[in-house]
Scaffold this active site. Structure first.
Site, PDB file in Angstrom:
ATOM      1  N   ASP A  44       0.833  -1.202   0.000  1.00  0.00           N
ATOM      2  CA  ASP A  44       0.000   0.000   0.000  1.00  0.00           C
ATOM      3  C   ASP A  44       0.867   1.251   0.000  1.00  0.00           C
ATOM      4  O   ASP A  44       0.360   2.371  -0.053  1.00  0.00           O
ATOM      5  CB  ASP A  44      -1.018  -0.008   1.138  1.00  0.00           C
ATOM      6  CG  ASP A  44      -0.391  -0.067   2.522  1.00  0.00           C
ATOM      7  OD1 ASP A  44       0.849  -0.052   2.632  1.00  0.00           O
ATOM      8  OD2 ASP A  44      -1.149  -0.146   3.511  1.00  0.00           O
ATOM      9  N   SER A  45       2.195   1.057  -0.013  1.00  0.00           N
ATOM     10  CA  SER A  45       3.133   2.155  -0.235  1.00  0.00           C
ATOM     11  C   SER A  45       2.894   2.803  -1.595  1.00  0.00           C
ATOM     12  O   SER A  45       3.411   3.891  -1.859  1.00  0.00           O
ATOM     13  CB  SER A  45       4.576   1.647  -0.159  1.00  0.00           C
ATOM     14  OG  SER A  45       4.749   0.516  -0.997  1.00  0.00           O
ATOM     15  N   ASP A  83      -0.619  -6.350   0.299  1.00  0.00           N
ATOM     16  CA  ASP A  83      -1.102  -5.670   1.502  1.00  0.00           C
ATOM     17  C   ASP A  83      -2.621  -5.627   1.521  1.00  0.00           C
ATOM     18  O   ASP A  83      -3.262  -5.400   0.489  1.00  0.00           O
ATOM     19  CB  ASP A  83      -0.589  -4.227   1.555  1.00  0.00           C
ATOM     20  CG  ASP A  83       0.772  -4.110   2.196  1.00  0.00           C
ATOM     21  OD1 ASP A  83       1.174  -5.036   2.924  1.00  0.00           O
ATOM     22  OD2 ASP A  83       1.441  -3.090   1.963  1.00  0.00           O
ATOM     23  N   LYS A 112      -0.832  -9.445   3.641  1.00  0.00           N
ATOM     24  CA  LYS A 112      -0.156  -8.871   4.806  1.00  0.00           C
ATOM     25  C   LYS A 112      -1.120  -7.979   5.559  1.00  0.00           C
ATOM     26  O   LYS A 112      -1.810  -7.153   4.953  1.00  0.00           O
ATOM     27  CB  LYS A 112       1.095  -8.088   4.392  1.00  0.00           C
ATOM     28  CG  LYS A 112       1.852  -7.505   5.595  1.00  0.00           C
ATOM     29  CD  LYS A 112       3.251  -7.036   5.207  1.00  0.00           C
ATOM     30  CE  LYS A 112       3.242  -5.798   4.349  1.00  0.00           C
ATOM     31  NZ  LYS A 112       2.698  -4.614   5.078  1.00  0.00           N
ATOM     32  N   GLU A 114      -1.530  -5.448   9.038  1.00  0.00           N
ATOM     33  CA  GLU A 114      -0.873  -4.677  10.092  1.00  0.00           C
ATOM     34  C   GLU A 114      -1.590  -4.858  11.426  1.00  0.00           C
ATOM     35  O   GLU A 114      -2.818  -4.989  11.469  1.00  0.00           O
ATOM     36  CB  GLU A 114      -0.843  -3.192   9.726  1.00  0.00           C
ATOM     37  CG  GLU A 114       0.003  -2.879   8.506  1.00  0.00           C
ATOM     38  CD  GLU A 114       0.111  -1.379   8.246  1.00  0.00           C
ATOM     39  OE1 GLU A 114      -0.301  -0.586   9.117  1.00  0.00           O
ATOM     40  OE2 GLU A 114       0.598  -1.010   7.163  1.00  0.00           O
ATOM     41  N   GLU A 181       8.851  -3.572  11.272  1.00  0.00           N
ATOM     42  CA  GLU A 181       9.267  -2.305  10.675  1.00  0.00           C
ATOM     43  C   GLU A 181       9.706  -1.304  11.735  1.00  0.00           C
ATOM     44  O   GLU A 181       9.003  -1.064  12.718  1.00  0.00           O
ATOM     45  CB  GLU A 181       8.121  -1.698   9.853  1.00  0.00           C
ATOM     46  CG  GLU A 181       8.486  -0.393   9.168  1.00  0.00           C
ATOM     47  CD  GLU A 181       7.458   0.077   8.156  1.00  0.00           C
ATOM     48  OE1 GLU A 181       7.663   1.168   7.585  1.00  0.00           O
ATOM     49  OE2 GLU A 181       6.455  -0.631   7.947  1.00  0.00           O
TER      50      GLU A 181
END
Length: 263
Positions: A44-45, A83, A112, A114, A181
């Site tokens: 999602d970067s 993501d 992925k 978070e 991270e």
């Protein structure tokens, strides 16, 4: 031959590091995997590097599905991870499954997510239903407003203890991998040694099982100040392919990240 989760686990068991780079399109998917990258992360970067946003929060599920399809079309070797964007998995395990299944259908082999222990039920729900999950702790960009900015996590005893507990809980819940991270290298090493799944580091020192960087960062294409954990691999490289190959070699030999890239 396609790299699978079993391939990565064999590398992990043999203490062979593997490499991850973000990827958003078909051409780079081919370039990266043919330069030795084992895992392509549709991150999602893209909100930052493709859309020009200051955070990842505006990225939608449709954005992720589109770019996952693009990467999948350009890849025939790499393991593909996608993501789960903000708002697509936090409400309930059922919501997470509905949305994760769309990313898997688009070509992802793993999603992925978070968050710490609060995501354990969701991860268990997904993995029990055939969707592999990489858990993501430490700096979680989707929680940037709650965290108060992009800063190192786990630098005091209480937060370090919480991250260690989160890692064990997420592993027990069924997480197949753990991304850490921006946490102190010593803490990342300790967590890596106490879990039995591969750890992926970004700003988490050299002792993780694998390393990940945002593609644009490692190619020296970024706006503003470069993060401490980033290295520009285009320096001294003759081509993008050469830069990526240098990144792969540096990770596998333990030369990256070095002390200057850790907290």
């Amino acid at each position: 031959m396609r790299i699978t989760q079993n391939t990565l686990f064999k590398m992990y068991e043999n203490s062979e590091k593997f490499t991850v780079l973000t990827c958003y399109d078909a051409i780079f998917a081919s370039i990266l995997e043919n330069s030795g990258v084992e895992v392509l992360l549709i991150g999602d970067s893209m909100g930052n590097v493709l859309h020009g946003e200051s955070t990842t929060l505006s990225v939608t599920l449709n954005d992720m599905i589109y770019h996952t399809r693009c990467v999948a079309r350009g890849s025939n070797k790499a393991f593909i991870m996608a993501d789960m964007p903000f708002g697509t998995y936090q409400a309930s395990p059922e919501q997470a499954f509905e949305n994760a299944s769309k990313l898997i259908a688009a070509g992802a082999h793993m999603v992925k997510i978070e968050g710490g222990h609060v995501m354990a039920e969701t991860i268990n729900f997904l993995t029990q239903r055939g969707i592999p999950v990489c858990a993501h702790i430490g700096l979680t960009p989707q929680s940037i407003h709650q965290l108060g900015g992009y800063k190192v996590q786990g630098s005091d005893k209480n937060t370090a203890r919480q991250l260690q507990q989160d890692a064990k809980i997420l592993e027990k819940s069924g997480a197949n991998m753990l991304l850490m991270e921006m946490i102190p290298a010593k803490l990342a090493k300790k967590i890596t040694q106490t879990i039995s799944i591969p750890s992926i580091g970004i700003g988490a020192g050299a002792d993780c099982s694998a390393q990940v960087l945002v593609l644009h960062d490692m190619l020296g294409i970024y706006q503003g100040k470069q993060s401490t954990f980033v290295k520009n691999f285009m320096v001294g490289a003759s081509s993008i392919q050469n830069a990526v190959a240098n990144y792969v070699q540096a990770v596998k030999t333990g030369k990256f990240p070095s002390k200057e890239h850790e907290f």
